[in-house]
Motif scaffolding. Structure first.
Motif, short mmCIF file in Angstrom:
data_model
loop_
_atom_site.label_atom_id
_atom_site.label_comp_id
_atom_site.label_asym_id
_atom_site.label_seq_id
_atom_site.Cartn_x
_atom_site.Cartn_y
_atom_site.Cartn_z
N GLN A 35 0.81 -1.23 0.00
CA GLN A 35 0.00 0.00 0.00
C GLN A 35 0.85 1.28 0.00
O GLN A 35 0.50 2.27 -0.62
N TYR A 36 1.98 1.23 0.70
CA TYR A 36 2.78 2.46 0.86
C TYR A 36 3.86 2.63 -0.19
O TYR A 36 4.61 3.60 -0.16
N PRO A 38 3.24 2.24 -3.81
CA PRO A 38 2.32 1.85 -4.90
C PRO A 38 3.02 1.68 -6.25
O PRO A 38 2.51 0.99 -7.12
N PHE A 52 4.77 -4.94 6.03
CA PHE A 52 4.51 -3.77 5.19
C PHE A 52 5.81 -3.26 4.57
O PHE A 52 6.81 -3.10 5.28
N ILE A 54 7.90 -0.32 3.55
CA ILE A 54 7.85 1.10 3.93
C ILE A 54 8.67 1.99 2.98
O ILE A 54 8.55 3.20 3.01
N GLN A 55 9.53 1.38 2.16
CA GLN A 55 10.29 2.17 1.20
C GLN A 55 10.88 1.24 0.14
O GLN A 55 11.18 0.08 0.45
N PRO B 145 2.63 2.80 10.56
CA PRO B 145 1.87 2.68 9.30
C PRO B 145 1.18 1.32 9.15
O PRO B 145 0.08 1.25 8.61
N SER B 197 12.65 6.46 7.16
CA SER B 197 12.10 5.94 5.91
C SER B 197 10.63 6.31 5.80
O SER B 197 10.12 6.61 4.74
N VAL B 198 9.94 6.29 6.95
CA VAL B 198 8.53 6.64 6.98
C VAL B 198 8.33 8.16 7.06
O VAL B 198 7.61 8.75 6.26
N ARG B 252 14.36 8.77 2.05
CA ARG B 252 14.25 9.99 1.25
C ARG B 252 13.92 11.13 2.20
O ARG B 252 13.21 10.92 3.18
N GLY B 255 10.44 11.38 3.25
CA GLY B 255 9.82 10.22 3.87
C GLY B 255 8.95 9.46 2.89
O GLY B 255 9.19 9.46 1.69
N ASN B 256 7.93 8.80 3.43
CA ASN B 256 6.99 8.06 2.59
C ASN B 256 5.62 8.76 2.66
O ASN B 256 4.88 8.61 3.63
N ALA B 258 2.73 8.38 1.23
CA ALA B 258 1.51 7.57 1.35
C ALA B 258 1.31 7.11 2.79
O ALA B 258 0.21 7.15 3.34
N ALA B 259 2.42 6.69 3.42
CA ALA B 259 2.33 6.24 4.81
C ALA B 259 1.98 7.41 5.73
O ALA B 259 1.16 7.29 6.64
N MET B 262 -1.68 8.24 5.64
CA MET B 262 -2.49 7.28 6.40
C MET B 262 -2.37 7.55 7.90
O MET B 262 -3.37 7.52 8.64
#
Ligand code: SF4
Lengths: 84, 367
Positions: A35-36, A38, A52, A54-55, B145, B197-198, B252, B255-256, B258-259, B262
């Motif tokens: 999901q994270y 995509p 999950f 995450i990257q 997440p 990362s998140v 990055r 971060g992420n 999309a996470a 959420m």
């Protein structure tokens, strides 16, 4: 349990409206939720934590980091001193 | 991908160690925030390769260790209720509550199950519609997440017999709390790679500026950790206090997204008590009002909890970097991983457990 581990996406399929992948961790395969990430595709490496991704792992950055390490060592040997 | 193996390259590691020695002119104390890094540092003996006076202070970044005793006691009470299936990550099962631990509840007949992912708990809930299924949602920004997505899915799929016992903690407020402590000796931080990362790195420049400390986002392989330490020493020696990303292959700056979106939807910031440390303002997440119906604390009105910590345990001082594990008199005597007095002896990421696993024999020889 905070550790996340890199694995390779083998295949992607949808389940309950969520993108799920089979991910290979050096021989062990697990179902992982994408999901994270995509845009991730089969064959890419992802960092996975508790099921999950995450990257997406950036291969280019990894190469660069290693190349920098190598370079530091070579500079040191050539000039006999350490760049600060 | 050949490079993944190369991060365990001993030749490069030796070079990095030499670089750290060459760059160091004075003693420095830096904290690795994350328990995964603590584990890696002790396991590979990285702290013993550093120049004299360069000290690694082990931080509070073990989510199992800092989950407040009151929440553990609540987990024990909920898990013991008839009809409940209580799901958890494996390392929570031995964490001592005031009386017993989740293993104790399980052997007394409670339905306590270890899952790999919170989605597994949701699956169990769908397969057992007549049972209440609770997942113990602990962890830092790395884990959040996964828990957020699970609650989101429960709501979307209308799974009403699922709930989350939430005790999420956040790294940046903990860094601020450590720096505000009068006993603080920390001069720099290795920030936790997978948290970033998140979340990305945008929360760290204000902290680096306010407290005048370098913050270097660092990975978990020995080479990554050495590189994080090297960059930190170079900054300290130069009198700089910048935020650097030494783990760009997994982090990055942004971060992420999309996470993070959420997390924003499912959680909201709350004050959180950290076991052994105390309340840190704004240092946790709880379910937002949109998802409150999935809050196990509301679903199971657990009251009358009287927390009772072992009087011998000094894990609070360990978690704040004030003492090393073996300086606790109970270390390896009354307190072992089989019979832990404090949470830092339970998880592989807890400092006491790492010292017990990899240093115990050395420490005995020293004393
Ligand atoms: S060794 Fe055991 S009793 Fe001592 S601080 Fe660590 S967890 Fe607590």
């Amino acid at each position: 349990m905070c550790l996340a581990v890199p694995g390779r996406i083998v295949s992607i399929a949808e389940a309950d409206g969520v993108p799920m992948a089979e991910v290979d961790f050096g021989g062990v395969r697990k179902d992982v939720c994408l999901q994270y990430v995509p845009d991730a595709t089969a064959g890419e490496y992802v960092v996975v934590h508790v099921g999950f991704a995450i990257q997406v792992l950036d291969e280019e950055s990894a190469r660069q980091t290693l190349a920098n390490f190598e370079k530091m060592g070579i500079l040191e040997e050539e000039f006999g001193e350490v760049p600060r | 991908m050949k490079y993944l193996d190369e991060f365990g390259n001993p030749v490069l590691a030796k070079r990095l160690v030499e670089q750290i020695h060459a760059a160091t002119t004075r003693p420095w104390a830096m904290m690795e925030v994350c328990g995964g890094q603590t584990h890696s540092i002790i396991r590979h003996g990285i702290d013993q390769l550093l120049p004299d006076g360069v000290e690694m202070i082990h931080g509070p970044g073990c989510p199992v260790c800092v989950t407040p005793l009151e929440i553990i006691d609540k987990a024990l009470a909920i898990a013991a209720e008839p009809g409940v299936i209580f799901c958890s990550f494996g390392d929570m099962l031995r964490v001592p509550g005031s009386g017993q631990d989740l293993f104790g509840v399980k052997s007394a007949g409670g339905d306590v199950r270890v899952v790999y992912s919170p989605l597994d708990a949701l699956k169990i809930a769908r397969e057992n519609p007549d049972r209440q299924v609770v997942f113990f949602g602990i962890g830092f920004e790395t884990t959040a997440p996964a828990n957020a997505m699970t609650v989101y899915q429960a709501k979307r799929l209308g799974v009403t017999n699922f709930s989350l016992l939430v005790s999420h903690v956040l790294v940046p407020p903990a860094i601020a709390a450590i720096m505000e402590s009068p006993a603080c000796r920390v001069q720099a931080f290795l920030a936790a790679g997978h948290v970033c990362s998140v979340m990305g790195i945008r929360e760290y420049p204000p902290l680096a500026a306010r407290y005048g400390v370098p913050i270097v986002v660092t990975g978990f392989e020995p080479l990554d950790i050495l590189e994080g330490i090297r960059r930190t020493v170079v900054q300290l020696e130069a009198g700089r206090h910048d935020v650097e990303n030494a783990y760009p292959r997994a982090v990055r700056d942004e971060g992420n997204p999309a996470a993070m979106a959420m997390l924003q939807d499912v959680f909201e910031v709350t004050d959180r008590t950290w076991r052994g440390i105390g309340m840190i303002p704004g240092s946790g997440w709880r379910l937002s009002s949109r998802y409150r119906e999935f809050d196990a604390e509301r679903r199971f009105a657990v009251t009358g909890i009287q927390t009772n910590e072992s009087p011998l345990c000094r894990s609070g001082e360990v978690l704040q970097g004030l003492i090393k594990p073996h300086e606790c008199a109970a270390f390896g005597k009354q307190c072992t991983p089989r019979n832990p007095l404090g949470a830092t002896m339970v998880s592989a990421e807890g400092a006491c457990a790492a010292y017990y696993a990899y240093r115990r024999l050395d420490l005995v020889q020293l004393s």
